[in-house]
Design an enzyme around this catalytic site. Structure first.
Site, short mmCIF file in Angstrom:
data_model
loop_
_atom_site.label_atom_id
_atom_site.label_comp_id
_atom_site.label_asym_id
_atom_site.label_seq_id
_atom_site.Cartn_x
_atom_site.Cartn_y
_atom_site.Cartn_z
N GLU A 90 0.82 -1.23 0.12
CA GLU A 90 0.02 0.00 -0.07
C GLU A 90 0.76 1.34 0.15
O GLU A 90 1.93 1.30 0.33
CB GLU A 90 -0.98 -0.07 1.24
N CYS A 103 3.50 8.59 0.90
CA CYS A 103 4.12 7.58 1.79
C CYS A 103 4.37 6.39 1.35
O CYS A 103 3.45 5.67 0.84
CB CYS A 103 2.92 7.69 3.10
N CYS A 110 6.66 -6.70 7.05
CA CYS A 110 7.86 -5.92 8.09
C CYS A 110 8.20 -6.99 8.98
O CYS A 110 7.37 -7.80 9.55
CB CYS A 110 7.04 -4.60 8.73
N CYS A 114 6.19 -4.63 15.66
CA CYS A 114 5.91 -3.46 16.57
C CYS A 114 4.59 -3.91 17.06
O CYS A 114 3.73 -3.99 16.41
CB CYS A 114 6.08 -2.23 16.12
N CYS A 117 1.28 -1.78 15.72
CA CYS A 117 1.46 -1.72 14.12
C CYS A 117 0.81 -2.72 13.36
O CYS A 117 1.21 -3.95 13.60
CB CYS A 117 2.81 -1.25 13.59
N CYS A 337 -1.15 6.40 9.88
CA CYS A 337 0.14 5.66 10.34
C CYS A 337 -0.29 4.59 10.95
O CYS A 337 -1.12 4.49 11.84
CB CYS A 337 0.86 6.71 11.16
N1 SAH Z 1 9.35 1.05 9.92
C1 SAH Z 1 9.45 2.30 10.03
C2 SAH Z 1 8.46 3.20 8.89
C3 SAH Z 1 7.00 2.62 8.99
S1 SAH Z 1 6.02 3.15 10.47
C4 SAH Z 1 9.50 3.00 11.29
O1 SAH Z 1 9.07 2.22 12.00
O2 SAH Z 1 9.78 4.22 11.55
C5 SAH Z 1 5.66 4.77 10.32
C6 SAH Z 1 5.39 5.58 11.57
O3 SAH Z 1 3.96 5.36 11.73
C7 SAH Z 1 6.30 5.06 12.68
O4 SAH Z 1 6.63 6.26 13.57
C8 SAH Z 1 5.23 4.28 13.38
O5 SAH Z 1 5.78 3.75 14.75
C9 SAH Z 1 4.13 4.77 13.06
N2 SAH Z 1 2.88 3.89 13.60
C10 SAH Z 1 2.80 2.58 13.53
N3 SAH Z 1 1.63 2.03 13.89
C11 SAH Z 1 0.99 3.18 14.29
C12 SAH Z 1 -0.42 3.32 14.73
N4 SAH Z 1 -1.00 2.39 14.98
N5 SAH Z 1 -0.83 4.60 14.95
C13 SAH Z 1 -0.01 5.64 14.77
N6 SAH Z 1 1.42 5.63 14.09
C14 SAH Z 1 1.69 4.45 13.83
#
Ligand code: SAH
Length: 343
Positions: A90, A103, A110, A114, A117, A337
Site C-alpha cells: 500500500e 508515503c 515487515c 512492533c 502496528c 500511520c
Molecule cells: N518502519 C518504519 C517506518 C514505518 S511506520 C518506522 O518504524 O519508523 C511509520 C510511523 O508510523 C512510525 O513512526 C510508526 O511507529 C508509526 N505507527 C505505526 N503504527 C501506528 C499506529 N497504529 N498509529 C499511529 N502511528 C503508528
C-alpha cells in the site's frame, strides 16, 4: 531475466551506454522521458534505433499496477499496488493545499513486529526492489494526472509505509538517489524523509552512504524497558546506542532528526514519559513529532484524549524541544500511520 530500467541509477545507465558505445546523451534523455515527463512506455523520441533495440533487449519497463485506489473524505488516497509476483503493498497520497506528500512502502509486510502496528501483524514476506519503490511514486503521479490534474505535485516523500526502510537499505538508498537526480525527478533532499524503528545495521551505514535526506526515528518511549515492549528490536539495538549513532549524522543548517512519538492512552503518555523525553531531546537537534495512536482491527491500545496529548506537548516544550502533533489523515479508509496491511 531482463533488469528493470527503474532499478538503475543515473550513473549505472550512463556506464551501460559508454560500455556499449551508445550515444552519451542517452541517459539524460531517458531520465528526462521517464522521470521528468513521467512516461512509462519505452522512449522512442530522439533515440537512435540502435539505442532503442539495446534498451528493448536488456531492460524491462514494467511497473507495479494500481489495483485499488480508495479516496478518503479528506482527499487522502490509499493505493493498493500489485507487484510482478502478485504480492501487494500500500501507498498513501496525503494532501496539503493543492499538493501532496506520498508515503511509500519498502517491504511486503515487515519483520519488526512492533506491538502497535498493523503491518507488523503480517510478518515479512520480502523486500521491495528499487523499481517497486520508485514505481509507487510514479503510479501515484499517474493517478493524479488522470484524476486530479490541477493538483499534480508530489514534492514530499516519506518512507513511512509498510516495512522497515533501513532493513532494505540498498534498495531504499538507490531509490533516494533516483528521486534526487537532477536530470530526472530532481526532488529536494530536504523533502525526503526516511523513518526507522531503529534498525542499527542500517543506521550505521547512513553517515557514509546515504544521500543527504532527512532521518526520523520512531522513539515512542525514552525508557528502554517500555520501548522493548513496543518495538521488540530495541532489545537487540537499544535506544541509547541508536541515539549515539544519530548524533553522529552530519546535519545541514536548519536540519533536524525527527523523533516520532506514538502516544498511547495511559501507556506512554504520562507526565514522567514527557519529562524523560524532554531530557533526552533537549540538547539534540531534534524535532518531536507527536502521533496520537491510530486504532486498527484487533488493536489492544487506545488513542489518548486531546487534553493528554496537549499536556504531553506542554511538558516537552518546557525543555525547549520543538514539536508538532501529526494530524490524522485518511483514517476512515485505514490509510493513517500504522494502519497499512495487505494480508
Ligand atoms: N518502519 C518504519 C517506518 C514505518 S511506520 C518506522 O518504524 O519508523 C511509520 C510511523 O508510523 C512510525 O513512526 C510508526 O511507529 C508509526 N505507527 C505505526 N503504527 C501506528 C499506529 N497504529 N498509529 C499511529 N502511528 C503508528
Amino acid at each position: 531475466m531482463k533488469a528493470s530500467f527503474f532499478d538503475q541509477n543515473f550513473n549505472e545507465i550512463n556506464a551501460q551506454f559508454l560500455e556499449h558505445n551508445l550515444h552519451p546523451s542517452g541517459a539524460s534523455l531517458l531520465y528526462n522521458w521517464h522521470y521528468k515527463l513521467k512516461q512509462f512506455e519505452p522512449c522512442k523520441t530522439d533515440l537512435a534505433l540502435k539505442t532503442q533495440s539495446f534498451l528493448r533487449e536488456n531492460y524491462d519497463f514494467t511497473l507495479p499496477k494500481i489495483v485499488v485506489a480508495k479516496e478518503s473524505e479528506d482527499r487522502t488516497v490509499k493505493f493498493l499496488f500489485e507487484l510482478h509476483d502478485g504480492k501487494r503493498v500500500e501507498t498513501v497520497l496525503i494532501p496539503f493545499i493543492g499538493k501532496y506528500s506520498v508515503c511509500l512502502s519498502t517491504q511486503v509486510g515487515c519483520a519488526m513486529k512492533c506491538s502497535f502496528c498493523f503491518t507488523g501483524t503480517q510478518g515479512l514476506t520480502r523486500h521491495l526492489t528499487t523499481s517497486e519503490i520508485i514505481g509507487q511514486y510514479l503510479g501515484a503521479w499517474d493517478w493524479l494526472r488522470t484524476h486530479r490534474p490541477s493538483e499534480l505535485k508530489i514534492p514530499n516523500i516519506v518512507f513511512m509505509g509498510q516495512g522497515e526502510p533501513l532493513h532494505n537499505f540498498d534498495a531504499v538508498k538507490k531509490a533516494c538517489e533516483i528521486f534526487l537526480t537532477e536530470e530526472g525527478m530532481c526532488l529536494g533532499s530536504r523533502r525526503i524523509t526516511v523513518s526507522t524503528a531503529g534498525y542499527l545495521p542500517g543506521l550505521l551505514r547512513w553517515k557514509d552512504e546515504m544521500p543527504q535526506v532527512n532521518i526520523a526515528l520512531s522513539l515512542h518511549s525514552p525508557f528502554e524497558e517500555k520501548r522493548n515492549k513496543l518495538i521488540p528490536i530495541n532489545q537487540r539495538y537499544p535506544l541509547h546506542e541508536i541515539v549515539e549513532v544519530l548524533d553522529q549524522i552530519p546535519m545541514r543548517k536548519k536540519q533536524f532528526v525527527t523523533y516520532e512519538y506514538l502516544l498511547i492512552d495511559h501507556y506512554n503518555d504520562f507526565e514522567e514519559d514527557a519529562h524523560a523525553t524532554g531530557e533526552l531531546l533537549k540538547s539534540r537537534r531534534a524535532l518531536l513529532n507527536l502521533i496520537p495512536f491510530n486504532p486498527f482491527p484487533g488493536s489492544e491500545f487506545k488513542r489518548p484524549s486531546f487534553e493528554r496529548v496537549e499536556a504531553f506537548k506542554k511538558i516537552t516544550e518546557s525543555y525547549k524541544v520543538p514539536s508538532m502533533i501529526r494530524g490524522t489523515k485518511g483514517d476512515d479508509i485505514l490509510a493513517a500511520c500504522g494502519q497499512l496491511n495487505t494480508k
